[in-house]
Write an enzyme that holds these catalytic residues in place. Structure first.
Site, mmCIF file in Angstrom:
data_model
loop_
_atom_site.group_PDB
_atom_site.id
_atom_site.type_symbol
_atom_site.label_atom_id
_atom_site.label_comp_id
_atom_site.label_asym_id
_atom_site.label_seq_id
_atom_site.Cartn_x
_atom_site.Cartn_y
_atom_site.Cartn_z
ATOM 1 C CG ASP A 1 1.987 -7.728 2.328
ATOM 2 O OD1 ASP A 1 2.619 -7.641 1.255
ATOM 3 O OD2 ASP A 1 1.429 -6.769 2.873
ATOM 4 N NE ARG B 1 -0.053 -0.701 -1.742
ATOM 5 C CZ ARG B 1 -0.350 -1.888 -2.264
ATOM 6 N NH1 ARG B 1 -0.360 -2.040 -3.583
ATOM 7 N NH2 ARG B 1 -0.648 -2.911 -1.492
#
Length: 325
Positions: A257, A168
């Site tokens: 995830d 990120r």
């Protein structure tokens, strides 16, 4: 009880946008429990695994919401620390027409950045099968050292170490160059998961050079996902590809995830060690079955909104795989 899968790092509130005015600005943001390693812990618990989350939350409303959400999902929260020195991290999420997300983060300062090596509980590592982290806990030096400390403790305890890059850029200081800061953690991991975009970003000198550098550390399995496109896997002595699932996407926020949670559940069931990873690559049907299972977890997740709330359970994954066989 089965050995635990420990997930370390951030838990945060994902505020998902709803509706929009004439200019396209959201009319409302709805809070969902999230945060990459916390999502993985919930994915593991939903799949029937023994999951634990380790991290720091603020003594605020959002920290309490996250702690309760983890507990309700069946995640062991004994390794969570609370602090009044900073608030819990927030992220505002907007989705495009294809369910692809973009983030606006309110971090730093946030509570998760204040976790230090002394906050680890030694008993957390005693029965650990896997210790999982991602790069979001590498964005400041003190937390990066705590992350590497946890990875080293897990390895000393005999656990497999997992690293999802989950890059990120908005979380990194503008002056930081993440690559050299991330390689020490990559070298501590037995299993590494990258997206295709992350692999391209990491491989500035080409894929072969990046793989050679990766094999200098502990890594024995690299998995590169590319949404609904073919998955690739690499081992120092082998590599391969595997088709995955194509489904209509509603929200891709937690897909990676969920994939990681599914893969770690499959590896944990094999009593994983680095040597066992080498052997697994010689058993391609078993490796491919583990990767297909992980891909099914990710595919199911993108059909739902949210992070914790989007994670499928074991029965749903098996039914999905049977339907899409």
């Amino acid at each position: 009880m089965s050995r635990s899968i420990l997930c370390f790092g951030e838990a945060l509130i994902d505020f998902h946008s709803e509706g929009g005015d004439e200019l396209g600005f959201p009319r409302a943001f709805v809070p969902y429990a999230g945060g990459a390693p916390a999502n993985v812990s919930v994915a593991v618990a939903r799949l029937g695994g023994n999951a634990a989350f380790i991290g720091m939350l603020g003594n605020d409303l959002f920290g309490g919401f996250l702690l309760d959400s983890l507990h309700r999902a069946g995640v062991d929260i004994s390794g969570v620390v609370r602090t009044s020195e900073a608030n819990t991290a927030l992220a505002f999420v907007t989705l495009d027409a294809k369910g692809e997300r973009s983030f606006s983060f309110y971090r730093p300062p946030s509570a998760d950045l204040l976790f230090r090596p002394e906050h680890f509980r030694e008993e957390s590592f005693r029965d650990a099968a896997v210790f999982h982290v991602c790069s979001n806990s590498m964005t400041c030096p003190a937390l990066a050292e705590a992350t590497r400390d946890g990875m080293r403790r897990a390895r000393a305890a005999g656990a497999l170490v997992s690293f999802d890059l989950n890059l990120r850029p908005a979380l990194w200081p503008s002056e930081a160059e993440p690559r050299p800061l991330l390689w020490p953690a990559l070298h501590l991991a037995d299993v590494v998961k990258l997206s295709a975009e992350e692999f391209a970003w990491l491989a500035v000198d080409g894929e072969e050079a990046a793989l050679e550098k990766l094999w200098e550390g502990h890594t024995r399995l690299l998995v590169v996902t590319d949404g609904a496109h073919t998955l690739r896997w690499f081992h120092p002595d082998a590599e391969g590809e595997l088709p995955v699932y194509s489904v209509p996407a509603v929200d891709t926020t937690a897909a990676g995830d969920a994939f990681v949670g599914g893969l770690l559940c499959q590896l944990a069931a094999l009593e994983p060690t680095p040597d066992r990873l080498d052997h697994l690559v010689t058993e391609l049907p078993r490796l491919h079955a583990a990767l297909r299972y992980a891909a099914a977890c990710g595919a199911l997740t993108v059909t739902r909104q949210g992070s914790f709330t989007a994670m499928p359970d074991q029965a749903e994954v098996l039914s999905f795989m049977e339907t899409y066989a």
